[in-house]
Design a protein around this motif. Structure first.
Motif, mmCIF file in Angstrom:
data_model
loop_
_atom_site.group_PDB
_atom_site.id
_atom_site.type_symbol
_atom_site.label_atom_id
_atom_site.label_comp_id
_atom_site.label_asym_id
_atom_site.label_seq_id
_atom_site.Cartn_x
_atom_site.Cartn_y
_atom_site.Cartn_z
ATOM 1 N N LEU A 255 -8.324 11.891 2.411
ATOM 2 C CA LEU A 255 -7.704 10.475 2.435
ATOM 3 C C LEU A 255 -8.592 9.540 1.754
ATOM 4 N N ALA B 89 -8.605 4.763 5.033
ATOM 5 C CA ALA B 89 -7.079 4.752 5.371
ATOM 6 C C ALA B 89 -6.904 4.604 6.677
ATOM 7 N N VAL C 283 -12.024 6.693 8.245
ATOM 8 C CA VAL C 283 -10.522 6.133 8.567
ATOM 9 C C VAL C 283 -10.669 4.943 9.289
ATOM 10 N N LYS D 187 0.839 -1.217 -0.066
ATOM 11 C CA LYS D 187 0.064 0.065 0.025
ATOM 12 C C LYS D 187 0.800 1.238 -0.053
ATOM 13 N N SER E 192 -2.468 8.738 0.499
ATOM 14 C CA SER E 192 -1.795 7.955 1.826
ATOM 15 C C SER E 192 -2.904 6.949 2.176
ATOM 16 N N ASP E 193 -2.716 5.752 1.816
ATOM 17 C CA ASP E 193 -3.579 4.432 2.447
ATOM 18 C C ASP E 193 -3.186 4.419 4.188
ATOM 19 N N VAL E 194 -1.941 4.754 4.127
ATOM 20 C CA VAL E 194 -1.388 4.748 5.679
ATOM 21 C C VAL E 194 -0.948 6.298 5.769
ATOM 22 N N LEU E 195 -1.283 6.898 6.568
ATOM 23 C CA LEU E 195 -0.664 8.496 6.826
ATOM 24 C C LEU E 195 0.129 8.494 8.080
#
Ligand code: DGY
Length: 324
Positions: free
Chosen positions: A231, A235, A260, A152, A206-209
């Motif tokens: 997002l 996310a 989220v 990701k 950003s799948d992961v921020l």
């Protein structure tokens, strides 16, 4: 310092043994063996004889506190990389040097960012509670299904020392690295990551921020409702920097709606006692008590780095990590 005299250093918290041993060898430290948390008045009173203060982020040096410190205090050598607890403008006005401890905690903090990412994505907190409470009754294909992070997109806000190590670790999960930073990095530290010139552009991919920027007036409430809308749905949000960069009400609303999917948080507004109470109620958050730098190696290194700054200062040299 006059020849033969040792500087008096007010040490606000209990530090690692090796750090206190070096303090006792080279300075006249005022230690805090019981690790009591000093309120501002006590801090000011205890500074009476001090030439230097070695505090943590748990002590707040507002303009008022700094203004009331004795003129004898010449340096605040923080045991922390973050220095948002010190009003550096007020310190400059009073002629107090301020230092921090960068570099030495990047690995430890990036480890915690990975723990938070995986813990949030794979519902670790929820699962752990089920097992402990003897509520784990069955296994099924639909049980505890989380988010896979491998492959990701990992979005970093603040590609400084910690952000870069976190990105490197995330590459270990074959993640594609994206970042926002005040300025674009050179190719070597950028290491193939994609630069975004605005936070909003970064958020879209950003799948992961993972938030690594310092808490400043500019970054306060940076992750707010409008930004969260950018997002990707589902996310994951990770924060190992400072709680102030997140608008808690907005993140909590997004965690409830599923916008989220989960958050992993090590730092909070109002920590430790006044964190937003709804975080405690949510299953899809993985919460840690500000332990990003809490390893033996790192805590020793932070202390030694603070002492290196004091040593340089009292030898009449420029401390390596001067921030004011
Ligand atoms: C830091 O060094 O800033 C950590 O958050 C601990 O204070």
């Amino acid at each position: 310092m006059p020849a033969g005299e040792r500087a008096v250093v007010l040490v606000t918290r209990k530090l690692p043994d090796a750090v206190e041993a070096r303090l006792e060898r080279d300075y006249e430290p005022i230690l805090n063996p019981s690790d009591k948390l000093y309120a501002s008045e006590e801090l000011i009173a205890l500074s009476g004889k001090a030439d230097a203060i070695l505090p943590c982020h748990t002590e707040h040096f507002s303009a008022d506190v700094i203004g009331r410190l004795p003129d004898k205090v010449k340096i605040i050598a923080n045991f922390s990389v973050g220095y948002d607890h010190v009003d550096v403008a007020a310190a400059k006005v009073k002629g107090i040097t301020v230092t921090n401890t960068p570099d030495v905690l990047s690995d430890a903090t990036a480890e915690i960012a990975m723990l938070l990412m995986l813990g949030a994505a794979r519902r670790a907190s929820e699962g752990e509670r089920l097992v402990r409470a003897q509520q784990w009754k069955d296994w099924s294909p639909a049980f505890m299904v989380g988010t896979q992070v491998t492959g990701k997109r990992f979005g970093v806000i603040g590609m400084g020392r910690v952000g870069r190590v976190a990105a490197k670790r995330a590459r270990g999960f074959d993640m594609e690295i994206h970042y926002f930073n005040r300025s674009r990095l050179d190719p070597e530290p950028e290491a193939g990551a994609t630069f975004h010139s605005t936070v909003d552009d970064l958020l879209k991919v950003s799948d992961v921020l993972s938030i690594h920027c310092p808490a400043t007036l500019e970054t306060k409430g940076l992750l707010n409702e409008q930004r969260i809308a950018n997002l990707p749905d589902g996310a994951i949000v990770v924060n190992t920097g400072r709680g102030g960069t997140i608008d808690d009400a907005a993140l909590i609303a997004a965690l409830k709606s599923g916008k989220v999917a989960a958050a992993g948080l090590d730092v909070f507004n109002g920590e430790p006692l006044d964190i937003h109470p709804e975080y405690r109620e949510l299953d899809n958050v993985f919460l840690l008590p500000h332990i990003g730098s809490a390893t033996k190696e790192t805590r020793d290194a932070m202390g030694f780095r603070a002492l290196d700054n004091l040593d340089a200062f009292f030898a009449g040299n420029e401390p390596r990590d001067r921030v004011a």
